[in-house]
Design a protein around this motif. Sequence first.
Motif, PDB file in Angstrom:
ATOM      1  N   ALA A  69       9.652   3.655  -9.691  1.00  0.00           N
ATOM      2  CA  ALA A  69       9.409   3.593  -8.205  1.00  0.00           C
ATOM      3  C   ALA A  69       7.843   3.984  -7.724  1.00  0.00           C
ATOM      4  N   GLN A  70       7.546   3.285  -6.840  1.00  0.00           N
ATOM      5  CA  GLN A  70       6.169   3.726  -6.177  1.00  0.00           C
ATOM      6  C   GLN A  70       6.490   4.955  -5.127  1.00  0.00           C
ATOM      7  N   LYS A  71       5.621   5.773  -5.666  1.00  0.00           N
ATOM      8  CA  LYS A  71       5.709   7.286  -5.022  1.00  0.00           C
ATOM      9  C   LYS A  71       4.874   7.553  -3.941  1.00  0.00           C
ATOM     10  N   GLY A  72       3.548   6.885  -3.907  1.00  0.00           N
ATOM     11  CA  GLY A  72       2.770   7.083  -2.636  1.00  0.00           C
ATOM     12  C   GLY A  72       1.717   6.045  -2.482  1.00  0.00           C
ATOM     13  N   TYR A  73       0.545   6.419  -1.760  1.00  0.00           N
ATOM     14  CA  TYR A  73      -0.528   5.354  -1.692  1.00  0.00           C
ATOM     15  C   TYR A  73      -0.856   4.823  -2.904  1.00  0.00           C
ATOM     16  N   ILE A  74      -1.083   3.569  -2.853  1.00  0.00           N
ATOM     17  CA  ILE A  74      -1.035   2.556  -4.122  1.00  0.00           C
ATOM     18  C   ILE A  74      -2.425   2.868  -4.753  1.00  0.00           C
ATOM     19  N   THR A  75      -3.459   2.906  -4.126  1.00  0.00           N
ATOM     20  CA  THR A  75      -4.872   3.244  -4.783  1.00  0.00           C
ATOM     21  C   THR A  75      -4.877   4.505  -5.609  1.00  0.00           C
ATOM     22  N   TYR A 109       0.838  -1.239  -0.031  1.00  0.00           N
ATOM     23  CA  TYR A 109      -0.027  -0.096   0.038  1.00  0.00           C
ATOM     24  C   TYR A 109       1.071   1.198  -0.016  1.00  0.00           C
ATOM     25  N   TRP A 110       2.033   1.231   0.745  1.00  0.00           N
ATOM     26  CA  TRP A 110       2.849   2.344   0.957  1.00  0.00           C
ATOM     27  C   TRP A 110       4.211   1.946   0.938  1.00  0.00           C
ATOM     28  N   PRO A 111       5.080   2.566   0.122  1.00  0.00           N
ATOM     29  CA  PRO A 111       6.384   2.081  -0.306  1.00  0.00           C
ATOM     30  C   PRO A 111       7.495   2.300   0.784  1.00  0.00           C
ATOM     31  N   PHE A 112       7.159   3.153   1.793  1.00  0.00           N
ATOM     32  CA  PHE A 112       7.893   3.515   2.960  1.00  0.00           C
ATOM     33  C   PHE A 112       8.020   2.891   4.234  1.00  0.00           C
ATOM     34  N   ASP A 113       9.088   2.806   4.898  1.00  0.00           N
ATOM     35  CA  ASP A 113       8.837   2.352   6.163  1.00  0.00           C
ATOM     36  C   ASP A 113       7.824   3.254   7.230  1.00  0.00           C
ATOM     37  N   GLU A 114       8.002   4.572   6.931  1.00  0.00           N
ATOM     38  CA  GLU A 114       7.306   5.448   7.819  1.00  0.00           C
ATOM     39  C   GLU A 114       6.414   6.254   7.053  1.00  0.00           C
ATOM     40  N   GLY A 115       5.169   7.035   7.409  1.00  0.00           N
ATOM     41  CA  GLY A 115       4.576   7.725   6.852  1.00  0.00           C
ATOM     42  C   GLY A 115       3.052   7.485   6.861  1.00  0.00           C
ATOM     43  N   LEU A 116       2.588   6.388   7.185  1.00  0.00           N
ATOM     44  CA  LEU A 116       1.172   5.945   7.277  1.00  0.00           C
ATOM     45  C   LEU A 116       0.983   5.968   8.778  1.00  0.00           C
ATOM     46  N   ARG A 156       1.189  -5.495   9.306  1.00  0.00           N
ATOM     47  CA  ARG A 156       1.909  -6.986   9.652  1.00  0.00           C
ATOM     48  C   ARG A 156       2.651  -7.240   8.373  1.00  0.00           C
ATOM     49  N   TYR A 157       3.248  -8.549   8.618  1.00  0.00           N
ATOM     50  CA  TYR A 157       3.953  -9.152   7.532  1.00  0.00           C
ATOM     51  C   TYR A 157       2.700  -9.742   6.467  1.00  0.00           C
ATOM     52  N   VAL A 158       2.879  -9.426   5.359  1.00  0.00           N
ATOM     53  CA  VAL A 158       1.973 -10.046   4.275  1.00  0.00           C
ATOM     54  C   VAL A 158       2.909 -10.824   3.175  1.00  0.00           C
ATOM     55  N   PRO A 159       2.516 -12.359   3.125  1.00  0.00           N
ATOM     56  CA  PRO A 159       3.220 -13.036   2.019  1.00  0.00           C
ATOM     57  C   PRO A 159       3.280 -12.572   0.948  1.00  0.00           C
ATOM     58  N   GLN A 160       4.280 -12.396   0.083  1.00  0.00           N
ATOM     59  CA  GLN A 160       4.310 -11.835  -1.542  1.00  0.00           C
ATOM     60  C   GLN A 160       4.125 -10.620  -1.451  1.00  0.00           C
ATOM     61  N   ALA A 161       4.448  -9.725  -0.549  1.00  0.00           N
ATOM     62  CA  ALA A 161       4.451  -8.227  -0.537  1.00  0.00           C
ATOM     63  C   ALA A 161       5.648  -7.989  -1.196  1.00  0.00           C
ATOM     64  N   ASN A 162       5.517  -6.913  -1.967  1.00  0.00           N
ATOM     65  CA  ASN A 162       6.895  -6.459  -2.764  1.00  0.00           C
ATOM     66  C   ASN A 162       6.951  -5.140  -2.863  1.00  0.00           C
ATOM     67  N   ARG A 163       8.187  -4.370  -2.813  1.00  0.00           N
ATOM     68  CA  ARG A 163       8.606  -3.264  -2.827  1.00  0.00           C
ATOM     69  C   ARG A 163       9.455  -2.736  -4.033  1.00  0.00           C
ATOM     70  N   THR A 164       9.259  -3.377  -5.160  1.00  0.00           N
ATOM     71  CA  THR A 164      10.127  -3.098  -6.119  1.00  0.00           C
ATOM     72  C   THR A 164       9.509  -2.152  -7.230  1.00  0.00           C
ATOM     73  N   GLY A 165       8.323  -1.537  -6.734  1.00  0.00           N
ATOM     74  CA  GLY A 165       7.733  -0.563  -7.652  1.00  0.00           C
ATOM     75  C   GLY A 165       7.093  -1.200  -8.985  1.00  0.00           C
ATOM     76  N   PHE A 166       6.806  -0.269  -9.892  1.00  0.00           N
ATOM     77  CA  PHE A 166       5.967  -0.724 -11.032  1.00  0.00           C
ATOM     78  C   PHE A 166       6.927  -0.771 -12.058  1.00  0.00           C
ATOM     79  N   ASN A 167       6.435  -1.686 -13.021  1.00  0.00           N
ATOM     80  CA  ASN A 167       6.784  -2.115 -14.560  1.00  0.00           C
ATOM     81  C   ASN A 167       5.649  -1.297 -15.242  1.00  0.00           C
ATOM     82  N   VAL A 168       6.260  -0.232 -15.858  1.00  0.00           N
ATOM     83  CA  VAL A 168       5.541   0.609 -16.767  1.00  0.00           C
ATOM     84  C   VAL A 168       6.062   0.126 -18.156  1.00  0.00           C
ATOM     85  N   ASN A 169       5.446  -0.596 -18.985  1.00  0.00           N
ATOM     86  CA  ASN A 169       5.952  -0.818 -20.231  1.00  0.00           C
ATOM     87  C   ASN A 169       7.201  -1.307 -20.302  1.00  0.00           C
TER      88      ASN A 169
END
Length: 520
Positions: free
Chosen positions: A173-179, A143-150, A155-168
């Motif tokens: 990099a993800q910049k903010g709240y994902i929705t 949901y949020w790419p940073f350790d702080e800010g929300l 909690r721990y979520v399996p398959q969570a990933n912080r590698t950002g977006f594949n845009v074509n």
Amino acid sequence: MKSLLFLLSLTVLTVELGAARPNILLILTDDHRWDALSAKGHPFLETPNLDRLLQEGVDFTNAFVTTSLCSPSRASIITGRYAHNHGVVDNYHPVRDDLVFFPELLQKVGYETAFVGKWHMGDTDEKQRGFDHWVSFKGQGVYWPFDEGLKVKGRYVPQANRTGFNVNGTRVAQKGYITDELTDYALEWMRPRIETGGDKPENRKPWFLYVSHKAVHADFLPPNRHAFKYEKEPFQPPATWADKPEAFRDVPRWVQNQRNSRHGVEFAYYMNLDLEKYYKRYCETIVAVDESVGRLVEAMNAKGALENTLVIYMGDNGFLFGEHGLIDKRCAYEESMRIPMIARWPGGLKSGAKVQQMVANIDVAPTLLAAAGSSIPDSMDGRNFLPLAARAPSGEKVEWRRELLYEYYWERNYPQTPTVHALRGDRFKYIRYHGVWDIDELYDLESDPREQKNLINDPAYKGQVEEMNKRLFAQLEDTSGMSIPLLGDRGRQFYHRKIDGGNGAPFPSWFYRPAGTDGK
């Protein structure tokens, strides 16, 4: 000859719908259960934009998924096929290369296509066949790419990933709240295609945009503007067999045992989970999705593109918040398999209508293909549901399913839930378990909508059980579903139970009998 007959029937359908080929916007959310809308009478959740879609479009009041799990359901949406046919039966394996994705067929009839969001079929965010434009992320994303800010901590979520977006093909990099960010990407692609200047409308290619949200997948992290919005609202946890045993009958052992597991209220996610807070964070996370819907719809409305756009909103599965003592999904109970499904298309569909017939995720692909003027492959298990709500119906009665096949296949990663096959009718639901020493289930949904009184051992319903069992296997045979898909082991196992938690459940009393002398 078959192709000719299809084209003729498609022409008739287009005339009945009274509309040219529409642009198509498909909005998919994760874990959005059917009753989590203010228009459905929710006590505090506010979803004004989704409510508007309901008021102006078609409410499919009995919409379901055929497998209540992220990847299998998404594969059913993109292929129009049951899990036993597309082969994606867990959250770790990709969809096979030989399967046709319906956007490929949209491309063939002249549509420009785009995907923005959660793919989650295999550990990949690589561009998939059928899409001209691609924005995605690996696994569950975050949901949020940073350790702080929300404000809300997860909690721990399996398959969570912080590698950002594949845009074509480019890593961004993800910049903010994902929705919000996914909505921005969707609008960036949509706006040039709905601008009033430039090419005349008749010279433009129709478009298909698939917005696939991460939200509202657990762990539920709302944006700060909605964090704790519902903190003071009243909450009543659902009654379960553990709290009110007199209200329940013949609860399967696996259900009782799952209470003390990662997917049960006693040991949910290996935590001392506060169910009330958890549910309120879920609702707060939905509010951001509702805002996203509002932004997309308003952008089209402002440019005059909304009237000839088929908008479909749906969830990929439901979610249990303590019902039956369970958390999560996978099972065949209503809270797990029932979803919201809304369609808006003024040119082709009724406004403010309610459709009672059972529709499902496998119906989305054939429905969108029919709206676009494309042929529907025989391999698809679903059906086009547009005639159920056509603005200008032909007057002929639409023959539709009376029972829906549901399936879930046991996962080594989450061994708490057995293999399930179910048949859901308007009144009765029959649930059959495979590979487990336990009882099956039968519910009268009219008198027992919360599925508390299991009638499987009631002599008065013996004939009902036998007939539904026959029809269940007939559907499996008709759809090539008599084999259980088996995939290689991948990912971590979550088989643990809480120390000093609930013990193993006993067998039902009617399982016991005295010793005999003849072995019968």
